[in-house]
Design a protein around this motif. Sequence first.
Motif, PDB file in Angstrom:
ATOM      1  N   GLN A  14       0.828  -1.203   0.000  1.00 53.76           N
ATOM      2  CA  GLN A  14       0.000   0.000   0.000  1.00 53.76           C
ATOM      3  C   GLN A  14       0.869   1.264   0.000  1.00 53.76           C
ATOM      4  O   GLN A  14       0.582   2.233  -0.689  1.00 53.76           O
ATOM      5  CB  GLN A  14      -0.938   0.007   1.207  1.00 53.76           C
ATOM      6  N   HIS A  15       1.958   1.208   0.771  1.00 52.85           N
ATOM      7  CA  HIS A  15       2.860   2.359   0.849  1.00 52.85           C
ATOM      8  C   HIS A  15       3.460   2.659  -0.521  1.00 52.85           C
ATOM      9  O   HIS A  15       3.443   3.808  -0.983  1.00 52.85           O
ATOM     10  CB  HIS A  15       3.966   2.085   1.884  1.00 52.85           C
ATOM     11  N   TYR A  16       4.005   1.640  -1.191  1.00 54.32           N
ATOM     12  CA  TYR A  16       4.627   1.850  -2.501  1.00 54.32           C
ATOM     13  C   TYR A  16       3.604   2.190  -3.575  1.00 54.32           C
ATOM     14  O   TYR A  16       3.881   2.974  -4.478  1.00 54.32           O
ATOM     15  CB  TYR A  16       5.483   0.650  -2.907  1.00 54.32           C
ATOM     16  N   THR A  17       2.403   1.646  -3.474  1.00 55.53           N
ATOM     17  CA  THR A  17       1.353   1.996  -4.425  1.00 55.53           C
ATOM     18  C   THR A  17       1.003   3.470  -4.284  1.00 55.53           C
ATOM     19  O   THR A  17       0.847   4.181  -5.277  1.00 55.53           O
ATOM     20  CB  THR A  17       0.101   1.128  -4.201  1.00 55.53           C
ATOM     21  N   HIS A  18       0.909   3.946  -3.041  1.00 53.93           N
ATOM     22  CA  HIS A  18       0.611   5.350  -2.804  1.00 53.93           C
ATOM     23  C   HIS A  18       1.726   6.238  -3.369  1.00 53.93           C
ATOM     24  O   HIS A  18       1.453   7.261  -3.999  1.00 53.93           O
ATOM     25  CB  HIS A  18       0.425   5.608  -1.307  1.00 53.93           C
ATOM     26  N   LEU A  19       2.981   5.827  -3.156  1.00 53.88           N
ATOM     27  CA  LEU A  19       4.100   6.602  -3.690  1.00 53.88           C
ATOM     28  C   LEU A  19       4.066   6.607  -5.219  1.00 53.88           C
ATOM     29  O   LEU A  19       4.359   7.622  -5.848  1.00 53.88           O
ATOM     30  CB  LEU A  19       5.433   6.038  -3.196  1.00 53.88           C
ATOM     31  N   GLN A  20       3.722   5.476  -5.823  1.00 52.04           N
ATOM     32  CA  GLN A  20       3.647   5.412  -7.282  1.00 52.04           C
ATOM     33  C   GLN A  20       2.543   6.337  -7.802  1.00 52.04           C
ATOM     34  O   GLN A  20       2.730   7.012  -8.807  1.00 52.04           O
ATOM     35  CB  GLN A  20       3.386   3.982  -7.744  1.00 52.04           C
ATOM     36  N   VAL A  21       1.426   6.391  -7.125  1.00 51.66           N
ATOM     37  CA  VAL A  21       0.335   7.274  -7.535  1.00 51.66           C
ATOM     38  C   VAL A  21       0.790   8.730  -7.444  1.00 51.66           C
ATOM     39  O   VAL A  21       0.551   9.516  -8.358  1.00 51.66           O
ATOM     40  CB  VAL A  21      -0.930   7.034  -6.684  1.00 51.66           C
ATOM     41  N   GLU A  22       1.460   9.092  -6.363  1.00 47.78           N
ATOM     42  CA  GLU A  22       1.962  10.463  -6.226  1.00 47.78           C
ATOM     43  C   GLU A  22       2.951  10.785  -7.334  1.00 47.78           C
ATOM     44  O   GLU A  22       2.915  11.867  -7.916  1.00 47.78           O
ATOM     45  CB  GLU A  22       2.610  10.659  -4.861  1.00 47.78           C
ATOM     46  N   ASP A  23       3.843   9.832  -7.631  1.00 50.10           N
ATOM     47  CA  ASP A  23       4.828  10.037  -8.696  1.00 50.10           C
ATOM     48  C   ASP A  23       4.133  10.213 -10.044  1.00 50.10           C
ATOM     49  O   ASP A  23       4.490  11.091 -10.828  1.00 50.10           O
ATOM     50  CB  ASP A  23       5.803   8.857  -8.752  1.00 50.10           C
ATOM     51  N   LEU A  24       3.129   9.402 -10.300  1.00 49.31           N
ATOM     52  CA  LEU A  24       2.393   9.519 -11.558  1.00 49.31           C
ATOM     53  C   LEU A  24       1.655  10.853 -11.645  1.00 49.31           C
ATOM     54  O   LEU A  24       1.624  11.476 -12.706  1.00 49.31           O
ATOM     55  CB  LEU A  24       1.414   8.362 -11.720  1.00 49.31           C
ATOM     56  N   GLN A  25       1.091  11.316 -10.545  1.00 51.72           N
ATOM     57  CA  GLN A  25       0.413  12.610 -10.542  1.00 51.72           C
ATOM     58  C   GLN A  25       1.404  13.740 -10.827  1.00 51.72           C
ATOM     59  O   GLN A  25       1.088  14.676 -11.562  1.00 51.72           O
ATOM     60  CB  GLN A  25      -0.290  12.835  -9.198  1.00 51.72           C
ATOM     61  N   GLU A  26       2.600  13.640 -10.257  1.00 56.21           N
ATOM     62  CA  GLU A  26       3.627  14.643 -10.521  1.00 56.21           C
ATOM     63  C   GLU A  26       4.037  14.617 -11.987  1.00 56.21           C
ATOM     64  O   GLU A  26       4.227  15.671 -12.604  1.00 56.21           O
ATOM     65  CB  GLU A  26       4.853  14.406  -9.633  1.00 56.21           C
ATOM     66  N   GLN A  27       4.155  13.415 -12.552  1.00 53.32           N
ATOM     67  CA  GLN A  27       4.523  13.305 -13.959  1.00 53.32           C
ATOM     68  C   GLN A  27       3.428  13.866 -14.864  1.00 53.32           C
ATOM     69  O   GLN A  27       3.719  14.529 -15.863  1.00 53.32           O
ATOM     70  CB  GLN A  27       4.821  11.855 -14.327  1.00 53.32           C
ATOM     71  N   VAL A  28       2.181  13.625 -14.522  1.00 55.58           N
ATOM     72  CA  VAL A  28       1.069  14.176 -15.302  1.00 55.58           C
ATOM     73  C   VAL A  28       1.126  15.701 -15.266  1.00 55.58           C
ATOM     74  O   VAL A  28       0.970  16.362 -16.303  1.00 55.58           O
ATOM     75  CB  VAL A  28      -0.289  13.657 -14.789  1.00 55.58           C
ATOM     76  N   ALA A  29       1.357  16.266 -14.107  1.00 59.88           N
ATOM     77  CA  ALA A  29       1.449  17.726 -13.989  1.00 59.88           C
ATOM     78  C   ALA A  29       2.619  18.261 -14.810  1.00 59.88           C
ATOM     79  O   ALA A  29       2.492  19.265 -15.527  1.00 59.88           O
ATOM     80  CB  ALA A  29       1.592  18.129 -12.524  1.00 59.88           C
ATOM     81  N   TYR A  30       3.772  17.580 -14.732  1.00 59.55           N
ATOM     82  CA  TYR A  30       4.968  17.997 -15.474  1.00 59.55           C
ATOM     83  C   TYR A  30       4.701  17.983 -16.975  1.00 59.55           C
ATOM     84  O   TYR A  30       4.952  18.960 -17.678  1.00 59.55           O
ATOM     85  CB  TYR A  30       6.141  17.075 -15.124  1.00 59.55           C
ATOM     86  N   TRP A  31       4.182  16.859 -17.480  1.00 54.36           N
ATOM     87  CA  TRP A  31       3.966  16.733 -18.918  1.00 54.36           C
ATOM     88  C   TRP A  31       2.825  17.618 -19.403  1.00 54.36           C
ATOM     89  O   TRP A  31       2.841  18.096 -20.543  1.00 54.36           O
ATOM     90  CB  TRP A  31       3.761  15.279 -19.322  1.00 54.36           C
ATOM     91  N   SER A  32       1.851  17.881 -18.568  1.00 52.68           N
ATOM     92  CA  SER A  32       0.784  18.814 -18.936  1.00 52.68           C
ATOM     93  C   SER A  32       1.347  20.216 -19.128  1.00 52.68           C
ATOM     94  O   SER A  32       0.976  20.925 -20.070  1.00 52.68           O
ATOM     95  CB  SER A  32      -0.313  18.827 -17.872  1.00 52.68           C
ATOM     96  N   THR A  33       2.253  20.594 -18.245  1.00 52.98           N
ATOM     97  CA  THR A  33       2.899  21.898 -18.369  1.00 52.98           C
ATOM     98  C   THR A  33       3.761  21.951 -19.624  1.00 52.98           C
ATOM     99  O   THR A  33       3.724  22.934 -20.367  1.00 52.98           O
ATOM    100  CB  THR A  33       3.755  22.194 -17.123  1.00 52.98           C
ATOM    101  N   ARG A  34       4.528  20.892 -19.865  1.00 56.66           N
ATOM    102  CA  ARG A  34       5.375  20.848 -21.073  1.00 56.66           C
ATOM    103  C   ARG A  34       4.526  20.952 -22.331  1.00 56.66           C
ATOM    104  O   ARG A  34       4.885  21.629 -23.291  1.00 56.66           O
ATOM    105  CB  ARG A  34       6.196  19.553 -21.113  1.00 56.66           C
ATOM    106  N   LEU A  35       3.381  20.268 -22.345  1.00 59.01           N
ATOM    107  CA  LEU A  35       2.482  20.316 -23.487  1.00 59.01           C
ATOM    108  C   LEU A  35       1.963  21.736 -23.707  1.00 59.01           C
ATOM    109  O   LEU A  35       1.950  22.234 -24.843  1.00 59.01           O
ATOM    110  CB  LEU A  35       1.318  19.349 -23.293  1.00 59.01           C
ATOM    111  N   ALA A  36       1.564  22.388 -22.647  1.00 62.23           N
ATOM    112  CA  ALA A  36       1.047  23.756 -22.768  1.00 62.23           C
ATOM    113  C   ALA A  36       2.123  24.696 -23.310  1.00 62.23           C
ATOM    114  O   ALA A  36       1.838  25.544 -24.171  1.00 62.23           O
ATOM    115  CB  ALA A  36       0.541  24.247 -21.408  1.00 62.23           C
ATOM    116  N   VAL A  37       3.350  24.544 -22.843  1.00 61.07           N
ATOM    117  CA  VAL A  37       4.456  25.383 -23.316  1.00 61.07           C
ATOM    118  C   VAL A  37       4.719  25.109 -24.798  1.00 61.07           C
ATOM    119  O   VAL A  37       4.897  26.041 -25.596  1.00 61.07           O
ATOM    120  CB  VAL A  37       5.721  25.153 -22.464  1.00 61.07           C
ATOM    121  N   ALA A  38       4.730  23.846 -25.183  1.00 61.01           N
ATOM    122  CA  ALA A  38       4.987  23.487 -26.581  1.00 61.01           C
ATOM    123  C   ALA A  38       3.875  23.995 -27.492  1.00 61.01           C
ATOM    124  O   ALA A  38       4.140  24.496 -28.593  1.00 61.01           O
ATOM    125  CB  ALA A  38       5.131  21.974 -26.722  1.00 61.01           C
ATOM    126  N   GLU A  39       2.621  23.896 -27.042  1.00 66.75           N
ATOM    127  CA  GLU A  39       1.505  24.383 -27.844  1.00 66.75           C
ATOM    128  C   GLU A  39       1.589  25.897 -28.022  1.00 66.75           C
ATOM    129  O   GLU A  39       1.310  26.413 -29.103  1.00 66.75           O
ATOM    130  CB  GLU A  39       0.172  23.986 -27.208  1.00 66.75           C
TER     131      GLU A  39
END
Length: 87
Positions: A14-39
């Motif tokens: 459960q601990h590592y699953t929670h960390l993976q979810v947080e990491d994925l959320q951070e990656q989504v935020a990062y790539w969303s920002t990169r996409l907006a900048v590129a657009e």
Amino acid sequence: MQGLLGHGWVTTTQHYTHLQVEDLQEQVAYWSTRLAVAERALADARGRQVEREQVLKRLEEAGYLRRSGSSVGRQKYVQHPEPAALG
């Protein structure tokens, strides 16, 4: 995290699953920002392209430039030897 799970103990999985979810959320935020900048960069570049095409058209109409040959893709321009007067 224990409060989110509804009990007082957390398994390693459960601990590592929670960390993976947080990491994925951070990656989504990062790539969303990169996409907006590129657009935005793409939109700006397209705007500059339109402006430059308009300038070329005005120069061509005024006689300052003429197309060179019949190249496909990029047009080549050469300075016309006797430009017409700008109006």
